[in-house]
Design a protein around this motif. Structure first.
Motif, PDB file in Angstrom:
ATOM      1  N   GLN A  62      15.236  15.030   4.228  1.00  0.00           N
ATOM      2  CA  GLN A  62      15.509  15.326   5.629  1.00  0.00           C
ATOM      3  C   GLN A  62      16.690  14.547   6.211  1.00  0.00           C
ATOM      4  N   ASN A  66      19.739  16.671   7.796  1.00  0.00           N
ATOM      5  CA  ASN A  66      20.092  16.582   9.214  1.00  0.00           C
ATOM      6  C   ASN A  66      21.488  16.019   9.446  1.00  0.00           C
ATOM      7  N   SER A  96       7.170  15.573  10.297  1.00  0.00           N
ATOM      8  CA  SER A  96       8.581  15.835  10.023  1.00  0.00           C
ATOM      9  C   SER A  96       8.833  16.090   8.545  1.00  0.00           C
ATOM     10  N   ALA A  99       7.222  19.429   7.632  1.00  0.00           N
ATOM     11  CA  ALA A  99       8.021  20.530   8.157  1.00  0.00           C
ATOM     12  C   ALA A  99       9.297  20.733   7.343  1.00  0.00           C
ATOM     13  N   SER A 157       8.682  17.443  15.337  1.00  0.00           N
ATOM     14  CA  SER A 157       8.596  18.365  14.199  1.00  0.00           C
ATOM     15  C   SER A 157       7.184  18.878  13.997  1.00  0.00           C
ATOM     16  N   GLU A 161       7.329  22.734  14.852  1.00  0.00           N
ATOM     17  CA  GLU A 161       7.497  23.479  13.604  1.00  0.00           C
ATOM     18  C   GLU A 161       6.174  23.788  12.899  1.00  0.00           C
TER      19      GLU A 161
END
Length: 269
Positions: A62, A66, A96, A99, A157, A161
């Motif tokens: 992640q 990002n 997070s 997701a 998240s 999500e």
């Protein structure tokens, strides 16, 4: 390991028999708060699943994703897929990270013929921890032990999500001694945002400052959430402000493992 009581619906409890769960520990839990991982193990095993922690797991990718580093993110995603694709379920104590795997791996690897289907398969069986307990395992009560008032922060998240919101509240309300005090704007960002708080520290500090005001206004003695990054960010700000509010991962309370130092506190305090 001490057992805690879990109540299930009959049909869902039967479906757990023989099911294998791979625990995605997450980088922050591994490095900063291993008790969250142990709490996740306890909860999942008590729910009737066979649990394993794959040694080959790495970061979910992640931070790279990002930050625009798609190639490294793809490489990390492939490593995670290889480590976890043989399990019936993949569970992470983090909205997070869960997701990232469940929502972003398929699109990130959609154009790779060797990985697209594998990414889809892994995404379809990946769950955030508390959502997994409630929505998959059918847990509706936990006879844990915790005395005091708590407030719950909805991490971005997990909420947006994965629709994680009512599940932790339902389990917390089932614990004798817990008083849930909702804070205003519980669904507003805490300012962590992974690399966001590093790249934009002044903005992040302003956001978390607003969050700690709502935490204090709730009157709760303990702040809970399902993402360690958010918890560390809020705990740091609360400590700098001299607040007495304790900060813990929700899994620690659910697993009856909240007797150690809170996040941001030293052992022995």
């Amino acid at each position: 390991m001490d057992q805690i009581e879990l109540n299930f619906t009959t049909d869902q409890k039967h479906q757990t028999k023989g099911k294998r769960v791979g625990l995605f520990v997450t980088c922050l839990v591994d490095l900063f708060r291993p008790t969250v991982g142990f709490a996740a193990v306890k909860l999942i095993e008590n729910a009737g699943f066979t649990l394993e922690v794959p040694k080959d797991q790495t970061c979910c990718g992640q931070p790279a994703y990002n930050s625009g580093d798609k190639e490294d993110a793809k490489a990390l995603a492939k490593q995670v897929i290889k480590a976890f694709e043989d399990y019936d379920y993949i569970v992470a104590p983090s909205g997070s990270c869960a997701a990232m795997i469940a929502k972003h791996y398929p699109s990130m690897l959609a154009d790779d013929p060797d990985w697209a289907n594998r990414a889809e398969a892994v995404a379809g069986k990946t769950h955030e921890l508390v959502s997994f307990l409630v929505d998959v395992a059918g847990v509706n009560e936990i006879a844990s032990h915790y005395q005091g008032s708590v407030t719950y922060h909805d991490s971005c998240s997990g909420l947006r999500e994965l629709n994680v919101s009512e599940q932790p509240r339902a389990l917390l309300k089932s614990i004798e001694g817990v008083e849930l005090k909702e804070m205003q704007d519980s669904d507003v960002c805490c300012g962590f945002g992974g690399t966001f708080c590093v790249k934009y520290p002044d903005i992040s500090d302003a956001i978390v400052g607003k969050k700690t005001k709502t935490i204090a206004a709730s009157g709760a003695g303990t702040l809970l959430a399902g993402d360690l990054g958010c918890l560390m960010n809020m705990a740091g700000k609360l400590k700098r402000e001299g607040s007495a509010v304790e900060v813990r991962h929700v899994a620690e309370v659910l697993a009856d493992m909240a007797d150690g130092p809170a996040i941001g506190e030293k052992p022995g305090r």
